[in-house]
Design a protein around this motif. Structure first.
Motif, PDB file in Angstrom:
ATOM      1  N   CYS A 196      -8.114   2.373  -4.930  1.00  0.00           N
ATOM      2  CA  CYS A 196      -7.105   1.938  -3.950  1.00  0.00           C
ATOM      3  C   CYS A 196      -6.612   0.529  -4.238  1.00  0.00           C
ATOM      4  CB  CYS A 196      -7.686   2.014  -2.538  1.00  0.00           C
ATOM      5  SG  CYS A 196      -7.993   3.701  -1.978  1.00  0.00           S
ATOM      6  N   SER A 197      -7.485  -0.321  -4.808  1.00  0.00           N
ATOM      7  CA  SER A 197      -7.074  -1.696  -5.116  1.00  0.00           C
ATOM      8  C   SER A 197      -5.998  -1.728  -6.202  1.00  0.00           C
ATOM      9  CB  SER A 197      -8.277  -2.533  -5.550  1.00  0.00           C
ATOM     10  OG  SER A 197      -8.731  -2.157  -6.840  1.00  0.00           O
TER      11      SER A 197
ATOM     12  N   VAL B  47      -8.562  -2.488   2.227  1.00  0.00           N
ATOM     13  CA  VAL B  47      -9.241  -2.117   0.977  1.00  0.00           C
ATOM     14  C   VAL B  47     -10.384  -3.092   0.710  1.00  0.00           C
ATOM     15  CG1 VAL B  47      -8.998  -1.928  -1.536  1.00  0.00           C
ATOM     16  CG2 VAL B  47      -7.247  -0.959  -0.044  1.00  0.00           C
TER      17      VAL B  47
ATOM     18  N   GLU C  98       1.589  -4.335   2.612  1.00  0.00           N
ATOM     19  CA  GLU C  98       0.780  -4.930   1.555  1.00  0.00           C
ATOM     20  C   GLU C  98      -0.363  -5.752   2.141  1.00  0.00           C
ATOM     21  OE1 GLU C  98       1.219  -7.938  -2.300  1.00  0.00           O
ATOM     22  OE2 GLU C  98       2.732  -7.951  -0.730  1.00  0.00           O
TER      23      GLU C  98
ATOM     24  N   SER D 176      -2.438  -1.790  -4.713  1.00  0.00           N
ATOM     25  CA  SER D 176      -1.967  -2.999  -4.015  1.00  0.00           C
ATOM     26  C   SER D 176      -0.772  -3.679  -4.682  1.00  0.00           C
ATOM     27  CB  SER D 176      -3.113  -4.011  -3.863  1.00  0.00           C
ATOM     28  OG  SER D 176      -4.199  -3.438  -3.170  1.00  0.00           O
TER      29      SER D 176
ATOM     30  N   VAL E 115      -5.988   2.850   5.053  1.00  0.00           N
ATOM     31  CA  VAL E 115      -5.862   2.858   3.596  1.00  0.00           C
ATOM     32  C   VAL E 115      -5.319   4.200   3.128  1.00  0.00           C
ATOM     33  CG1 VAL E 115      -7.184   2.862   1.433  1.00  0.00           C
ATOM     34  CG2 VAL E 115      -7.603   1.091   3.138  1.00  0.00           C
TER      35      VAL E 115
ATOM     36  N   TYR F 150      -2.834  -3.410   3.994  1.00  0.00           N
ATOM     37  CA  TYR F 150      -3.525  -2.541   3.032  1.00  0.00           C
ATOM     38  C   TYR F 150      -4.579  -3.317   2.230  1.00  0.00           C
ATOM     39  CZ  TYR F 150      -4.061   0.706  -0.915  1.00  0.00           C
ATOM     40  OH  TYR F 150      -4.573   1.537  -1.890  1.00  0.00           O
ATOM     41  N   VAL F 151      -4.190  -4.476   1.720  1.00  0.00           N
ATOM     42  CA  VAL F 151      -5.110  -5.289   0.909  1.00  0.00           C
ATOM     43  C   VAL F 151      -6.348  -5.672   1.725  1.00  0.00           C
ATOM     44  CG1 VAL F 151      -5.396  -7.545  -0.226  1.00  0.00           C
ATOM     45  CG2 VAL F 151      -3.358  -6.169  -0.687  1.00  0.00           C
TER      46      VAL F 151
END
Length: 205
Positions: free
Chosen positions: A40-41, A65, A58, A44, A104, A61-62
Motif C-alpha cells: 500500500c505504501s 498506511v 494522500e 502513496s 486504506v 492514506y499515508v
C-alpha cells in the motif's frame, strides 16, 4: 516523481499487489499485515502525482498506511488485527487499526477504478477518469465541503501525458502495469471486504 534511479512507481505497485493476490488466491495463507502495508505504501506517490484534487486523500492514506505498518510489528495477519479490535470493542473508534484498514482499502480501490477508467478512456484528460473514481469510491463517505473542494481541484489535474512523465513511464508500459494492478488489487479488495463481512462489520462506515 521520477528520480535519478529511474524508479518505476507503477511497476512497484503492480508487482507488490501481484504478490498479495497470489497469497489471497492460494487460499493456504492469511494475508500478513507487513507485506500488505508495504504494498500500500507504493501507492502513496501516485496520489501526490494527481495534485491538489487528491491532496486530502494522500495525507489521510499515508497516515493510515503508516499506522498499519506500525501495527505489523506486533500483529501478524489482517484477521488477527480485526479480531483484536473486535475483542477490544474499538473497531469503529477513530484511529483503530480496523477503521484505518477500511480507509486504506478505499484508497487502493480508488486507484483501481482510476486505472480502469484511464484504460477505457481515449484522449489526454484525466478529469473524467478521476471524477468517476472519486464519485464511486470516496464521495459517498465525504461531506459537502470536501466534495466541493475535490470538484474544484479536478481542474488542476495533470494530463495523462504529464502523469506518465511524473511516473517515469511511456503509455505502452504504463497500460500493462495498470492492467496488472487492476487485476491484482481486485483480489485483495475482495479479500478485505470478505474479512469485514464475515465478522458482520459492514464496509460502508
Amino acid at each position: 516523481m521520477a528520480n535519478s534511479e529511474n524508479e518505476k512507481i507503477l511497476r512497484k505497485m503492480a508487482d507488490a499487489f501481484k504478490e498479495l493476490a497470489a497469497t489471497v488466491n492460494s487460499q493456504t495463507a492469511d494475508m500478513e499485515v507487513a507485506p500488505f502495508s508495504r504494498a500500500c505504501s507504493f501507492v502513496s506517490p501516485l496520489f501526490g502525482c494527481l495534485g491538489i484534487a487528491f491532496k486530502f486523500a494522500e495525507m489521510d492514506y499515508v497516515a493510515k498506511v503508516g499506522d498499519l505498518a506500525e501495527a505489523s510489528k506486533s500483529i501478524a495477519t489482517l484477521k488477527v488485527m480485526l479480531d483484536r479490535d473486535i475483542e477490544g470493542n474499538c473497531v469503529r473508534k477513530a484511529g483503530s487499526h480496523t477503521r484505518n484498514l477500511l480507509r486504506v482499502k478505499r484508497g487502493i480501490d480508488m486507484v483501481r477504478v482510476l486505472f480502469e477508467q484511464i484504460l477505457a478512456t481515449e484522449g489526454d484528460s484525466l478529469k473524467d477518469p478521476a471524477s468517476k473514481a472519486y464519485a464511486q469510491v470516496f464521495a459517498p463517505h465525504h461531506g459537502w465541503a470536501i466534495r466541493k473542494a475535490v470538484a474544484a481541484g479536478m481542474y488542476a489535474l495533470p494530463t495523462k501525458a504529464q502523469l506518465m512523465k511524473k511516473l517515469n513511464e511511456d503509455e505502452a508500459s504504463a497500460r500493462i502495469q495498470m492492467q496488472h494492478y487492476v487485476a491484482a488489487s481486485s483480489s485483495v479488495i475482495l479479500y478485505i471486504d470478505k474479512l469485514f463481512l464475515s465478522r458482520e462489520l459492514g464496509i460502508d462506515w
